[in-house]
Motif scaffolding. Sequence first.
Motif, PDB file in Angstrom:
ATOM      1  N   GLU A 107      -9.620  -8.678   5.105  1.00 25.57           N
ATOM      2  CA  GLU A 107     -10.698  -7.837   5.622  1.00 25.57           C
ATOM      3  C   GLU A 107     -10.860  -6.552   4.813  1.00 25.57           C
ATOM      4  O   GLU A 107     -11.960  -6.181   4.428  1.00 25.57           O
ATOM      5  N   LEU A 108      -9.739  -5.876   4.571  1.00 31.77           N
ATOM      6  CA  LEU A 108      -9.809  -4.601   3.864  1.00 31.77           C
ATOM      7  C   LEU A 108      -9.775  -4.761   2.351  1.00 31.77           C
ATOM      8  O   LEU A 108     -10.272  -3.890   1.622  1.00 31.77           O
ATOM      9  N   GLN A 109      -9.160  -5.843   1.881  1.00 30.93           N
ATOM     10  CA  GLN A 109      -9.007  -6.046   0.440  1.00 30.93           C
ATOM     11  C   GLN A 109      -8.344  -4.824  -0.211  1.00 30.93           C
ATOM     12  O   GLN A 109      -8.735  -4.386  -1.293  1.00 30.93           O
ATOM     13  N   ASP A 110      -7.331  -4.302   0.481  1.00 27.12           N
ATOM     14  CA  ASP A 110      -6.688  -3.064   0.023  1.00 27.12           C
ATOM     15  C   ASP A 110      -5.217  -3.357  -0.295  1.00 27.12           C
ATOM     16  O   ASP A 110      -4.378  -3.439   0.603  1.00 27.12           O
ATOM     17  N   VAL A 111      -4.919  -3.520  -1.592  1.00 33.67           N
ATOM     18  CA  VAL A 111      -3.552  -3.876  -1.976  1.00 33.67           C
ATOM     19  C   VAL A 111      -2.575  -2.747  -1.675  1.00 33.67           C
ATOM     20  O   VAL A 111      -1.431  -2.993  -1.262  1.00 33.67           O
ATOM     21  N   ASP A 112      -3.000  -1.492  -1.861  1.00 30.83           N
ATOM     22  CA  ASP A 112      -2.098  -0.371  -1.590  1.00 30.83           C
ATOM     23  C   ASP A 112      -1.722  -0.319  -0.116  1.00 30.83           C
ATOM     24  O   ASP A 112      -0.559  -0.065   0.237  1.00 30.83           O
ATOM     25  N   LYS A 113      -2.693  -0.551   0.766  1.00 29.56           N
ATOM     26  CA  LYS A 113      -2.419  -0.534   2.207  1.00 29.56           C
ATOM     27  C   LYS A 113      -1.522  -1.717   2.590  1.00 29.56           C
ATOM     28  O   LYS A 113      -0.647  -1.583   3.448  1.00 29.56           O
ATOM     29  N   ALA A 114      -1.755  -2.876   1.940  1.00 33.82           N
ATOM     30  CA  ALA A 114      -0.924  -4.054   2.214  1.00 33.82           C
ATOM     31  C   ALA A 114       0.521  -3.793   1.792  1.00 33.82           C
ATOM     32  O   ALA A 114       1.465  -4.146   2.510  1.00 33.82           O
ATOM     33  N   ILE A 115       0.711  -3.160   0.641  1.00 30.80           N
ATOM     34  CA  ILE A 115       2.058  -2.845   0.155  1.00 30.80           C
ATOM     35  C   ILE A 115       2.721  -1.831   1.081  1.00 30.80           C
ATOM     36  O   ILE A 115       3.906  -1.971   1.427  1.00 30.80           O
ATOM     37  N   GLU A 116       1.961  -0.819   1.484  1.00 35.42           N
ATOM     38  CA  GLU A 116       2.500   0.188   2.403  1.00 35.42           C
ATOM     39  C   GLU A 116       2.924  -0.450   3.728  1.00 35.42           C
ATOM     40  O   GLU A 116       3.977  -0.125   4.279  1.00 35.42           O
ATOM     41  N   PHE A 117       2.106  -1.392   4.221  1.00 31.37           N
ATOM     42  CA  PHE A 117       2.433  -2.075   5.469  1.00 31.37           C
ATOM     43  C   PHE A 117       3.709  -2.894   5.310  1.00 31.37           C
ATOM     44  O   PHE A 117       4.583  -2.893   6.194  1.00 31.37           O
ATOM     45  N   ALA A 118       3.835  -3.617   4.179  1.00 32.84           N
ATOM     46  CA  ALA A 118       5.035  -4.427   3.944  1.00 32.84           C
ATOM     47  C   ALA A 118       6.276  -3.548   3.840  1.00 32.84           C
ATOM     48  O   ALA A 118       7.358  -3.926   4.315  1.00 32.84           O
TER      49      ALA A 118
END
Length: 285
Positions: A107-118
């Motif tokens: 949905e967001l297509q946001d790799v930085d946010k995905a990495i931060e979440f992980a």
Amino acid sequence: MFLDNEDKISIDRVVEELENRPELQHVYLHKLFKRDHHKGQRYHEKQISLYAEYDRPNLLPFLRDSTHCPLEKALEICQQRNFVEETVYLPSRMGNSHSALKMIMEELQDVDKAIEFAKEQDDGELWEDLILYSIDKPPFITGLLNNIGTHVDPILLIHRIKEGMEIPNLRDSLVKILQDYNLQILLREGCKKILVADSLSLLKKMHRTQMKGVLVDEENICESCLSPILPSDASKSFSVVVFHCRHMFHRECLPVSNTVSSVQFCNICSAKHRGPGSAVLEMKK
């Protein structure tokens, strides 16, 4: 005024009177929540809709801080209104981290946010999901290469990159991985030196403590026969063994196996003391 006079005008009364003015009702409940997260807990479900309608920026902080709002209801409202950030947060709050990560990536297509979440979840399976999703997306691979080194072995990602795939700034990303690796090695060596120095310092402190004198008087007893450690007749000869664990015995009360000077055992705490001299104190008269 209402918040400062709850004893005169109850929360329920204020909420009821403002039922036809939901925007003011929201302001009141919001101020109440800021003052005390628990006082208006029965209205937290109502507040989800109020925040969504009148105060979207404070909806996510409310969802994070409230322990009483129904998460399923909140997820339903956020999905209906297409609130992506809140919809991403709620599955992780409900224990479904994989679904939350998938929404961030799709949905967001946001790799930085995905990495931060992980990183926040610290779950190896989430990193695996992130790698699998990113493996055919060069921008995502670049983001992972720049951030994955301190959390997951970058070799796991590098081995999966297809031959011939063009990845933006690949050289810089690989250089950063090597720099991060060297930094980790330096940090570990520094920590090892500190631990060795601390261990030596504590060992010296323990040795100094053990070499201190031990008070033996009429109140002490032999741990074997439970009689006073010192004879009542001061003219009598005696032999007392005091272990560093502070347990005391008459020499004749120690088992034969414990009279060997090189290795002695305290029968009470099962502690092994190596001597001679430095392990136990023997007093004779």
